[in-house]
Design a protein around this motif. Structure first.
Motif, PDB file in Angstrom:
ATOM      1  N   THR A   1     -21.233  24.697  17.822  1.00  0.00           N
ATOM      2  CA  THR A   1     -22.207  24.282  18.835  1.00  0.00           C
ATOM      3  C   THR A   1     -21.545  23.903  20.159  1.00  0.00           C
ATOM      4  OG1 THR A   1     -22.138  21.958  18.159  1.00  0.00           O
ATOM      5  CG2 THR A   1     -23.764  23.373  17.059  1.00  0.00           C
ATOM      6  N   ARG A   2     -20.241  23.722  20.147  1.00  0.00           N
ATOM      7  CA  ARG A   2     -19.437  23.251  21.293  1.00  0.00           C
ATOM      8  C   ARG A   2     -19.624  21.747  21.554  1.00  0.00           C
ATOM      9  NH1 ARG A   2     -19.540  28.546  20.610  1.00  0.00           N
ATOM     10  NH2 ARG A   2     -18.811  29.883  22.315  1.00  0.00           N
ATOM     11  N   ASP A   3     -20.397  21.063  20.705  1.00  0.00           N
ATOM     12  CA  ASP A   3     -20.613  19.618  20.840  1.00  0.00           C
ATOM     13  C   ASP A   3     -19.733  18.916  19.820  1.00  0.00           C
ATOM     14  OD1 ASP A   3     -21.470  17.007  20.954  1.00  0.00           O
ATOM     15  OD2 ASP A   3     -23.596  17.453  20.659  1.00  0.00           O
ATOM     16  N   ILE A   4     -18.614  18.357  20.289  1.00  0.00           N
ATOM     17  CA  ILE A   4     -17.639  17.773  19.372  1.00  0.00           C
ATOM     18  C   ILE A   4     -18.228  16.627  18.565  1.00  0.00           C
ATOM     19  CG2 ILE A   4     -16.685  16.194  21.093  1.00  0.00           C
ATOM     20  CD1 ILE A   4     -14.690  18.091  18.427  1.00  0.00           C
ATOM     21  N   SER A   5     -19.215  15.921  19.132  1.00  0.00           N
ATOM     22  CA  SER A   5     -19.810  14.804  18.398  1.00  0.00           C
ATOM     23  C   SER A   5     -20.639  15.277  17.215  1.00  0.00           C
ATOM     24  CB  SER A   5     -20.665  13.935  19.337  1.00  0.00           C
ATOM     25  OG  SER A   5     -21.714  14.688  19.911  1.00  0.00           O
ATOM     26  N   ASN A   6     -20.950  16.559  17.163  1.00  0.00           N
ATOM     27  CA  ASN A   6     -21.717  17.072  16.032  1.00  0.00           C
ATOM     28  C   ASN A   6     -20.943  16.966  14.725  1.00  0.00           C
ATOM     29  OD1 ASN A   6     -24.404  17.966  15.783  1.00  0.00           O
ATOM     30  ND2 ASN A   6     -23.724  20.040  15.286  1.00  0.00           N
ATOM     31  N   VAL A   7     -19.608  16.981  14.799  1.00  0.00           N
ATOM     32  CA  VAL A   7     -18.804  16.791  13.593  1.00  0.00           C
ATOM     33  C   VAL A   7     -19.121  15.435  12.973  1.00  0.00           C
ATOM     34  CG1 VAL A   7     -16.459  16.562  12.677  1.00  0.00           C
ATOM     35  CG2 VAL A   7     -16.965  18.313  14.403  1.00  0.00           C
ATOM     36  N   THR A   8     -19.174  14.410  13.795  1.00  0.00           N
ATOM     37  CA  THR A   8     -19.476  13.064  13.306  1.00  0.00           C
ATOM     38  C   THR A   8     -20.914  12.973  12.811  1.00  0.00           C
ATOM     39  OG1 THR A   8     -17.858  12.125  14.832  1.00  0.00           O
ATOM     40  CG2 THR A   8     -19.502  10.616  13.930  1.00  0.00           C
ATOM     41  N   ARG A   9     -21.843  13.597  13.507  1.00  0.00           N
ATOM     42  CA  ARG A   9     -23.239  13.582  13.063  1.00  0.00           C
ATOM     43  C   ARG A   9     -23.375  14.194  11.673  1.00  0.00           C
ATOM     44  NH1 ARG A   9     -24.099  15.591  18.431  1.00  0.00           N
ATOM     45  NH2 ARG A   9     -24.763  13.918  19.805  1.00  0.00           N
ATOM     46  N   ILE A  10     -22.694  15.305  11.458  1.00  0.00           N
ATOM     47  CA  ILE A  10     -22.770  15.972  10.151  1.00  0.00           C
ATOM     48  C   ILE A  10     -22.162  15.101   9.067  1.00  0.00           C
ATOM     49  CG2 ILE A  10     -21.937  17.958   8.817  1.00  0.00           C
ATOM     50  CD1 ILE A  10     -22.085  19.567  11.481  1.00  0.00           C
TER      51      ILE A  10
END
Length: 304
Positions: free
Chosen positions: A167-176
Motif C-alpha cells: 500500500t506504500r503506507d508503512i503504518s499499515n504494517v502496525t495496523r495489521i
C-alpha cells in the motif's frame, strides 16, 4: 502452515530468448544465484515476471521447471492475475497439479471490483484449492484495496495466510499486526520500504532488485533479524538508489539491465515492452554502474 512466510522471496523475472521463447538456461543461472544467496522462496509470474504477457502453458512450464530445479529447498509460488473467477480457479488448480507450494493472488484484472466482489473472488478461489494464499494488496498500481475489514472476512478461509503489503503506507504494517497478530503474515512488497517494513514487524520481503543483487538483499534481512541494525542500514543506504529502479513503470526493463550487469540475466523483454534506449537507458545504467563501483563488502550473514 505449509509455507513459512518469512525471509526474502524474489519475484523473479522471466527470461526469454531472442526468438521470444522461455530461456530456461539463463533462468537457471539466476535461480541458482538466488538459492546460493539464501533466499527463502521463489515467486513466479508476478509483475516482474511479465505475467500479463505469458501464455497459460508457459506459466505451467515455468512452475514445473522451477519446482524440479529447487527440489524442495525452498517453496515455489505462482502468481494468479486473472480477469475472471473461473480462470483464477483453473489457474490455482493447475498450479497445485504442477507442484507449486503456494499462490500469490491479485484482485480481478481489468474490472475494478467492489469490496464485496473482491472478497467473494478471493474466498471462492481459496475454497477451490488446498494451497496457501498470499493476497497481493497493491492499490497504487492495481486500484483495488483490500482493507482490514475485508481481511476479517477473508481470514475465515484457513488457507489465506499472508498479505503482500504494497500500500506504500508503512503504518499499515502496525495496523495489521495490531488487528490480526500472527494470523496474517506480512510480506512487504515495496523495495524502497523493505528495511523499514521489516523493522516495523513485517515477516519477510517479496523483493525485486534481489533478482540482480540476491546476496545484498538477503544480508539486509538476516542482519536486521539478528539485531545488527546498523550493519543492515549501511547496506540498505547503499542499495536505495538501485531499489528505486523497482518503483517505476519500467521496473522490468530496469531490473533486467541490472541482472545483465551482475551476470545473472539478459535484458530481453516480451512485447509490448521494449528494451530501454536513449536518456532513459543512460540514467538506469549510471545508477547501476555507481552501485557496482560502491558495492559493499558483506559480513558473513549466512551463519547469524
Amino acid at each position: 502452515m505449509s509455507i513459512q512466510w518469512k525471509g526474502v522471496m524474489p519475484a523473479v523475472t522471466t527470461k526469454f530468448t531472442e526468438n521470444d521463447a522461455l530461456d530456461f538456461e539463463m533462468f537457471s543461472v539466476n535461480i541458482k544465484a538466488q538459492l546460493n544467496a539464501g533466499v527463502h522462496g521463489i515467486v513466479l509470474g508476478g509483475t516482474l515476471g511479465e505475467a500479463s504477457t505469458l501464455l497459460n502453458e508457459e506459466k505451467r512450464e515455468l512452475t514445473k521447471f522451477t519446482v524440479d530445479f529447487v527440489k524442495d529447498s525452498v517453496p515455489v509460488l505462482i502468481n494468479i492475475a486473472e480477469q475472471s473467477t473461473k480462470a483464477a480457479i483453473n489457474a490455482a488448480q493447475k498450479a497445485e497439479e504442477d507442484g507449486a507450494k503456494g499462490l500469490m493472488m491479485l484482485p480481478p484484472m481489468r474490472y475494478k471490483s467492489g469490496d464485496r466482489e473482491t472478497v467473494e473472488y478471493f474466498k471462492t478461489v481459496a475454497n477451490s484449492t488446498s494451497l496457501p494464499i498470499m493476497v497481493y494488496n497493491n492499490p497504487v498500481d492495481y486500484k483495488v484495496e483490500v482493507t482490514l475489514d475485508m481481511f476479517d472476512e477473508l481470514l475465515k478461509c484457513n488457507n489465506i495466510e499472508a498479505v503482500k503489503e504494497s500500500t506504500r503506507d508503512i503504518s499499515n504494517v502496525t495496523r495489521i499486526k495490531n488487528r490480526f497478530g500472527d494470523r496474517l503474515k506480512i510480506m512487504t512488497g515495496v523495495d524502497t520500504l523493505g528495511l523499514e517494513s521489516l523493522l516495523m514487524g513485517a515477516d519477510g520481503w517479496i523483493a525485486g532488485l534481489v533478482c540482480a543483487f540476491p546476496e545484498e538483499t538477503v544480508a539486509i534481512y538476516e542482519l536486521q533479524k539478528a539485531g545488527r541494525i546498523q550493519e543492515a542500514l549501511e547496506i540498505y543506504r547503499w542499495f536505495l538508489p538501485l531499489l528505486e529502479l523497482d518503483i517505476n513503470p519500467k521496473l522490468v526493463q530496469n531490473i533486467k539491465l541490472a541482472e545483465v550487469a551482475t551476470g545473472i540475466g539478459t535484458e530481453i523483454v516480451r512485447a509490448p515492452r521494449l528494451i530501454l534506449e536513449g536518456e532513459e537507458r543512460k540514467h538506469v545504467l549510471a545508477v547501476i554502474a555507481k552501485g557496482l563501483r560502491t558495492r559493499p563488502t558483506l559480513p558473513n550473514y549466512k551463519n547469524l
